[in-house]
Design a protein around this motif. Structure first.
Motif, PDB file in Angstrom:
ATOM      1  N   HIS A  92      31.890 -20.416   6.031  1.00  0.00           N
ATOM      2  CA  HIS A  92      30.996 -21.478   6.503  1.00  0.00           C
ATOM      3  C   HIS A  92      30.319 -22.318   5.086  1.00  0.00           C
ATOM      4  O   HIS A  92      29.134 -22.359   4.957  1.00  0.00           O
ATOM      5  CB  HIS A  92      29.947 -21.246   7.316  1.00  0.00           C
ATOM      6  N   PRO A  93      31.355 -22.754   4.144  1.00  0.00           N
ATOM      7  CA  PRO A  93      30.736 -22.998   2.711  1.00  0.00           C
ATOM      8  C   PRO A  93      29.723 -24.313   3.197  1.00  0.00           C
ATOM      9  O   PRO A  93      28.863 -24.514   1.954  1.00  0.00           O
ATOM     10  CB  PRO A  93      31.824 -23.633   2.169  1.00  0.00           C
ATOM     11  N   GLU A  94      29.867 -25.096   3.977  1.00  0.00           N
ATOM     12  CA  GLU A  94      28.960 -26.259   3.967  1.00  0.00           C
ATOM     13  C   GLU A  94      27.711 -25.982   5.038  1.00  0.00           C
ATOM     14  O   GLU A  94      26.867 -26.809   4.811  1.00  0.00           O
ATOM     15  CB  GLU A  94      29.773 -27.400   4.814  1.00  0.00           C
ATOM     16  N   GLU A  95      27.411 -24.787   5.429  1.00  0.00           N
ATOM     17  CA  GLU A  95      26.396 -24.594   5.761  1.00  0.00           C
ATOM     18  C   GLU A  95      25.106 -24.658   5.026  1.00  0.00           C
ATOM     19  O   GLU A  95      25.146 -24.567   3.862  1.00  0.00           O
ATOM     20  CB  GLU A  95      26.241 -23.004   6.578  1.00  0.00           C
ATOM     21  N   TRP A  96      24.001 -25.281   5.508  1.00  0.00           N
ATOM     22  CA  TRP A  96      22.933 -25.364   4.499  1.00  0.00           C
ATOM     23  C   TRP A  96      22.356 -24.212   3.569  1.00  0.00           C
ATOM     24  O   TRP A  96      22.216 -24.167   2.423  1.00  0.00           O
ATOM     25  CB  TRP A  96      21.754 -25.979   5.370  1.00  0.00           C
ATOM     26  N   SER A  97      22.363 -22.978   4.331  1.00  0.00           N
ATOM     27  CA  SER A  97      21.800 -21.835   3.646  1.00  0.00           C
ATOM     28  C   SER A  97      22.744 -21.350   2.596  1.00  0.00           C
ATOM     29  O   SER A  97      22.313 -20.769   1.415  1.00  0.00           O
ATOM     30  CB  SER A  97      21.398 -20.723   4.636  1.00  0.00           C
TER      31      SER A  97
END
Length: 354
Positions: A203-208
């Protein structure tokens, strides 16, 4: 009624985005009833510098009941009506520790702290070293946070000038976002931080995940599994967790040791820590079902204290509210629910026996 069914039982009579929910009103009534014997009209406040072995001191703000006269008091860019450095009123007072989210400070949940103090609690909120609005150098070293909580608790129970007024058997913790992770680790959660890398690869685009990449700490070796295990503090008997960061690191069995009452909050419109990897993962991993609340129309930052006009102009991304949603109205319900939960779960022995 089972707490986990509360979302459906608490469906508002009018649209949730227009008024506080019916359950929020009931919680407020419960707060007034339960707190009638211990509530104080005035709130005291003091700032502490808590020493930490081999590290810089921790900045801590303490709210507490007092009988002194209050006045306007500046706290960073905010103003609060408190009695600065006034005597503490009452004895055998419960203590609540507050852990803020990434980039926050001791003032991040000031309204919740004030609500608790007015209900008769001592509240100690720290500014986490290396993870606050002035210094983000240690954001990736999240396993240090529970140890900072322990340092503050040690100080409050032994070295704070009014420590004799605290009941050491009635300790709770409130945590938001990264502070939610902190609270879970502090009550016995075993965080497998080795899961962070694979999760962020998927999930590279997840904010965290983007945030952790931007604030990677190359001075530290790779984080080992169960690295946050040393943060368990058995003195903490109750916890409120809102929008917990890294919730997936506790799945599937990382909360097996947690036996204290837990109130868990999730914002329906959370785009920072979206479902199902955070609050949902914590709910699923909990051995005993937590008292669970989903807040319709709320975003991630709506668990923070309502913004001032100046703050809204400076950080609109944190202060923006969804259409029809009022953070100020929500916090009337939120603070009442938090106070009532801690009153129930940290009740004095004589009150519990009635």
């Amino acid at each position: 009624m089972r707490p986990e069914n509360m979302r459906h039982a608490c469906r508002p009579v009018l649209p949730a985005r227009l008024i506080p929910t019916l359950c929020g009103c009931l919680a407020l009534a419960l707060l007034l009833t339960l707190g009638a014997g211990s509530a104080h009209a005035a709130i005291g406040f003091t700032r502490l510098s808590v020493p930490v072995s081999n590290d810089v001191p921790l900045e801590v703000g303490v709210w507490y009941p007092t009988n002194a006269t209050t006045a306007a008091h500046t706290l960073g860019s905010f103003e609060q009506d408190v009695a600065a450095d006034a005597p503490v009123a009452g004895t055998q007072l419960p203590l609540i520790l507050i852990s803020h989210g990434t980039g926050g400070s001791l003032s991040s949940h000031r309204d919740t702290a004030q609500a608790l103090a007015q209900a008769g609690f001592v509240v100690a909120a720290l500014t986490h070293t290396g993870d606050n609005y002035q210094d983000l150098s240690r954001v990736a070293r999240i396993a240090e946070r529970p140890l900072q909580i322990r340092a503050v608790l040690n100080y409050m129970l032994a070295l704070w000038p009014a420590h004799a007024r605290i009941d050491a058997e009635r300790i709770g913790i409130f945590g938001f976002s990264a502070g939610g992770f902190t609270a879970l680790a502090a009550i016995g959660g075993q965080a497998d931080l080795g899961k962070v890398g694979p999760h962020c690869q998927a999930h590279p685009e997840e904010w965290s995940c983007k945030y952790l990449r931007e604030h990677a700490d190359t001075s530290q070796p790779p984080t080992a599994p169960r690295a946050a295990d040393t943060g368990w503090d058995k003195r903490i008997k109750s916890a409120v967790v809102a929008a917990p960061a890294l919730g997936y690191v506790f799945a599937p069995d990382g909360l097996a040791r947690v036996r204290v009452p837990l109130q868990l909050w999730r914002a329906d419109e959370d785009r920072i820590l979206p479902k199902p990897y955070f609050a949902d993962a914590v709910r699923q991993a909990s051995v005993a079902p937590p008292e669970y609340h989903e807040v319709a129309g709320a975003g991630h930052y709506d668990f923070l204290a309502p913004c001032t006009a100046a703050q809204a102009a400076r950080v609109p991304e944190i202060c923006a509210e969804g259409e029809g949603f009022s953070r100020e109205r929500f916090h009337q319900q939120f603070n009442a629910e938090v106070v009532a939960f801690f009153q129930r779960t940290l009740a004095a022995p004589q009150a519990a026996g009635k």
